[in-house]
Design a protein around this motif. Structure first.
Motif, short mmCIF file in Angstrom:
data_model
loop_
_atom_site.label_atom_id
_atom_site.label_comp_id
_atom_site.label_asym_id
_atom_site.label_seq_id
_atom_site.Cartn_x
_atom_site.Cartn_y
_atom_site.Cartn_z
N GLY A 124 14.29 7.27 10.29
CA GLY A 124 13.63 7.92 9.11
C GLY A 124 12.31 7.53 8.71
O GLY A 124 11.32 7.68 9.61
N GLU A 125 12.18 6.84 7.70
CA GLU A 125 10.93 6.56 6.97
C GLU A 125 10.60 5.10 6.87
O GLU A 125 9.66 4.89 6.90
CB GLU A 125 10.66 7.12 5.56
CG GLU A 125 10.78 8.71 5.31
CD GLU A 125 10.42 9.12 4.03
OE1 GLU A 125 10.53 8.07 3.11
OE2 GLU A 125 10.16 10.25 3.68
N ARG A 126 11.42 4.30 7.55
CA ARG A 126 11.37 2.85 7.61
C ARG A 126 11.54 2.56 9.07
O ARG A 126 11.88 2.83 9.76
CB ARG A 126 12.53 2.57 6.92
CG ARG A 126 12.63 2.73 5.18
CD ARG A 126 11.35 2.17 4.68
NE ARG A 126 11.27 2.78 3.03
CZ ARG A 126 11.71 1.95 2.04
NH1 ARG A 126 12.22 0.95 2.33
NH2 ARG A 126 11.60 2.50 0.93
N GLY A 137 -0.11 -4.66 -5.39
CA GLY A 137 1.47 -4.68 -5.77
C GLY A 137 2.18 -3.63 -4.77
O GLY A 137 3.14 -2.88 -5.23
N LEU A 138 1.81 -3.52 -3.52
CA LEU A 138 2.35 -2.61 -2.74
C LEU A 138 3.06 -3.17 -1.42
O LEU A 138 4.03 -2.64 -0.65
CB LEU A 138 1.38 -1.68 -1.97
CG LEU A 138 0.78 -0.54 -2.81
CD1 LEU A 138 -0.28 0.04 -1.95
CD2 LEU A 138 1.54 0.54 -3.20
N TYR A 139 3.01 -4.45 -1.20
CA TYR A 139 3.63 -5.25 -0.32
C TYR A 139 5.28 -5.70 -0.81
O TYR A 139 5.44 -6.13 -2.06
CB TYR A 139 2.98 -6.64 -0.07
CG TYR A 139 3.40 -7.56 1.20
CD1 TYR A 139 2.73 -7.32 2.31
CD2 TYR A 139 4.00 -8.59 0.99
CE1 TYR A 139 3.10 -7.72 3.58
CE2 TYR A 139 4.55 -9.24 2.33
CZ TYR A 139 4.05 -8.81 3.29
OH TYR A 139 4.39 -9.62 4.50
N PRO A 140 6.14 -5.77 -0.07
CA PRO A 140 6.17 -5.48 1.50
C PRO A 140 6.49 -3.98 1.87
O PRO A 140 6.60 -3.93 3.17
CB PRO A 140 6.96 -6.43 1.94
CG PRO A 140 8.32 -6.39 0.99
CD PRO A 140 7.45 -6.22 -0.28
N ARG A 141 6.59 -3.07 0.89
CA ARG A 141 6.70 -1.72 1.55
C ARG A 141 5.45 -1.39 2.25
O ARG A 141 5.77 -0.59 3.18
CB ARG A 141 6.73 -0.93 0.04
CG ARG A 141 6.90 0.56 0.53
CD ARG A 141 7.14 1.46 -0.64
NE ARG A 141 7.31 2.80 -0.27
CZ ARG A 141 7.49 3.68 -1.26
NH1 ARG A 141 7.31 3.57 -2.62
NH2 ARG A 141 7.43 5.12 -0.88
N GLY A 172 1.68 -2.42 4.42
CA GLY A 172 0.81 -3.64 5.01
C GLY A 172 1.47 -4.39 5.98
O GLY A 172 0.80 -5.30 6.40
N VAL A 173 2.49 -4.00 6.54
CA VAL A 173 3.17 -4.94 7.42
C VAL A 173 4.24 -4.15 8.18
O VAL A 173 4.72 -2.93 7.75
CB VAL A 173 3.91 -6.16 6.64
CG1 VAL A 173 4.92 -5.58 5.82
CG2 VAL A 173 4.45 -7.19 7.72
N ILE A 174 4.28 -4.45 9.59
CA ILE A 174 5.18 -3.84 10.26
C ILE A 174 6.53 -4.79 10.51
O ILE A 174 6.49 -5.86 11.18
CB ILE A 174 4.89 -3.64 11.85
CG1 ILE A 174 3.57 -2.57 11.60
CG2 ILE A 174 5.83 -3.01 12.69
CD1 ILE A 174 2.93 -2.21 13.14
N ALA A 175 7.58 -4.61 9.58
CA ALA A 175 8.83 -5.34 9.37
C ALA A 175 9.88 -4.58 9.02
O ALA A 175 9.73 -3.60 8.44
CB ALA A 175 8.36 -6.51 8.63
N PRO A 176 11.25 -4.94 9.13
CA PRO A 176 12.36 -4.48 8.93
C PRO A 176 12.41 -4.05 7.19
O PRO A 176 11.99 -4.93 6.50
CB PRO A 176 13.50 -5.20 9.45
CG PRO A 176 12.97 -5.79 10.52
CD PRO A 176 11.26 -6.08 10.28
N GLY A 177 12.67 -2.92 7.01
CA GLY A 177 12.58 -2.51 5.43
C GLY A 177 11.23 -1.94 5.15
O GLY A 177 11.03 -1.36 4.07
N ALA A 178 10.30 -2.12 5.96
CA ALA A 178 8.93 -1.52 5.20
C ALA A 178 8.62 -0.24 5.67
O ALA A 178 9.43 0.21 6.57
CB ALA A 178 7.65 -2.49 6.17
N ALA A 180 7.40 3.00 7.57
CA ALA A 180 7.01 3.21 8.87
C ALA A 180 5.51 3.91 8.88
O ALA A 180 5.17 4.91 9.42
CB ALA A 180 7.98 3.89 9.87
N ASP A 181 4.69 3.18 8.38
CA ASP A 181 3.10 3.46 8.49
C ASP A 181 2.61 2.50 9.51
O ASP A 181 2.37 1.58 9.40
CB ASP A 181 2.34 3.15 7.09
CG ASP A 181 2.77 3.88 5.85
OD1 ASP A 181 3.72 4.97 5.99
OD2 ASP A 181 2.47 3.43 4.69
#
Length: 475
Positions: free
Chosen positions: A29-31, A390-394, A396-402, A404-405
């Motif tokens: 999906g989006e994550r 104030g956007l982390y961890p959504r 700025g990182v490739i990690a589970p839950g972020a 999928a940018d």
């Protein structure tokens, strides 16, 4: 309800702010849902609807440009990129989030001004977006409304020490706004140039008949950026507020930031690609066929002299973290009919350079030349902006839950920057002819491929507004 689409990005090297490790990335999906050892998805029974082969490439979190000005009014015109054209161009360059500046000028209501920016962006953005709020009129009403804005996810406020009569705040207004920000836990972003003194120098130059574009830089000396930076830091310390300096361009200003950070204060700064690559002599003083070529390079703070050591010091600041972020201050104007407004007087040239499409590539050149590490490239262009605003961890990182940018970046690509091929709504490029090692191959925004091998697959309206939390860097 149908199951979310799965995408596997395989065979690439995932780069974070702390390292570069071969991983496959599973997106659902989006994550992002998992980072897998290379080649193990099939062995563990994981299937995907789409597989993106990233062999030989870096897999990096989508870029976050924390300083853009889409459709911004300035000097009787407005920035030439709309939220649609500007975010599409950003996507082509590997940027998947922008933080734009909603604008309130003196005499206008903060709430109404912000609502205007919501309307400009709504349904038009190809990538996700957030807002800072420019407070051009600090008074009891705007100070009160700062609390409402923080509650709805606009947690940073920009003040100007320049542009008297338009955005300028005096020291008392700045102190009051900083005190309010300290109460709210919000960030103050500062345009630090001594605008009162600059206007005197500009008026004197014009009276002498010195009206060509280069005088824009000559009347905004680095000392006046350094002085304003020092003054803003002192006001922030008195107020107990964090301060973030936008578009820092000079050694003098960096010295003040470095000293404050060494003392442990909540003082931060960004620089922009133009201050790393462009100079007063080679660009702002360019003549061209009609003697006006330098107008293309009029921005504030201005380009600095190549005979001094500003560029060298800025790269050092990026290495030492005295400069936390690279943003663009993307504020594009076409040469024809917009920059040309100042043909007779440099003071009437709209201030701004377009670069939202090229930031990731230009700063990657610092990796190629050894100025910064691969990890620092990701940190300054993606991870730190997410944490700072104030956007982390959504983000700025490739990690589970972020979200999928994700950008698949090919270090072996070779490209040439040109107005003939860029996607920004501009009739020239400030970086015309620059040879770039490396290039964006594939860009995902919240799990959807928006760019692949130069072809845009996104759409206006895909981008969502991002309410932001508070900075995670504040002590």
């Amino acid at each position: 309800m149908s199951a979310a689409t799965r995408t596997l990005i395989s065979n690439g090297t995932v780069v974070s702010a702390t390292g570069a490790i071969p991983h496959d990335v599973l997106v659902e999906g989006e994550r992002v849902v998992a980072l897998l050892a290379p080649g193990t998805a099939e062995d563990t029974g994981i299937t995907a609807d789409t597989v993106i082969d990233a062999a030989g490439c870096y897999v990096v979190p989508g870029g976050i440009d924390a300083h853009t000005h889409m459709e911004m009014p300035f000097g009787g015109t407005q920035a030439s990129d709309t939220f649609e054209t500007g975010t599409r161009a950003a996507a082509h360059g590997g940027t998947t989030t922008i933080i734009d500046f909603a604008v309130q000028t003196a005499g206008n209501d903060v709430r109404a001004s912000l609502d205007t920016w919501y309307a400009k962006a709504d349904g038009n953005c190809a990538i996700d977006y957030a807002f800072h709020m420019i407070i051009g009129g600090v008074d009891d009403s705007s100070l009160k409304l700062m609390g409402d804005l923080v509650a709805e996810g606009i947690t940073s406020f920009k003040l100007f020490m320049a542009y008297p009569g338009v955005f300028y705040s005096d020291d008392g207004q700045i102190l009051r706004a900083m005190q309010r920000a300290a109460e709210l836990g919000a960030m103050i972003s500062m345009h630090a140039e001594n605008g009162i003194a600059i206007d005197v120098l500009a008026e004197q130059a014009a009276a002498r008949g010195e009206t060509s574009p280069v005088n824009h830089g000559l009347t905004r000396p680095a000392r006046l950026e350094g002085e304003a930076t020092f003054r803003a830091i002192q006001l922030a310390l008195v107020a107990g507020a964090p301060v973030y300096f936008v578009h820092l361009s000079s050694s003098e200003a960096l010295e003040q930031v470095s000293r404050a950070r060494a003392e442990g204060h909540n003082v931060f700064a960004e620089t922009c690609p133009q201050y790393l690559y462009l100079t007063l002599e080679d660009h702002l003083d360019a003549q061209g066929d009609d003697g006006f070529e330098g107008a293309k390079y009029v921005c504030s703070a201005p380009l600095r002299s190549k005979h001094e050591h500003h560029g060298r010091d800025l790269w050092r600041g990026l290495r030492t973290n005295d400069l936390s972020i690279v943003a663009t201050d993307h504020c594009p104007f076409c040469f024809k009919d917009q920059k040309e407004l100042g043909r007779e007087d440099f003071r009437a040239i709209p201030n701004g350079i377009g670069g939202v499409e090229h930031r990731m590539d230009l700063i990657y050149q610092g990796v190629v030349t050894g100025e910064i590490s691969l990890e620092r490239w990701v940190e300054t262009c993606s991870t730190t902006p997410a944490r700072m605003f104030g956007l982390y961890p959504r983000k700025g990182v490739i990690a589970p839950g972020a979200d999928a940018d994700v950008v698949v970046y090919d270090p072996n690509a070779l490209t040439t920057i040109s107005a003939s091929t860029h996607h920004m709504n501009m009739d020239y490029s400030a970086y015309e002819g620059f040879q770039v090692s490396g290039g964006v191959r594939t860009v995902m925004s919240r799990g959807s491929v928006v760019v692949d091998r130069g072809t845009f697959h996104g759409r206006a309206g895909h981008g969502r507004f991002l309410p932001r939390g508070l900075s995670t860097y504040l002590r």
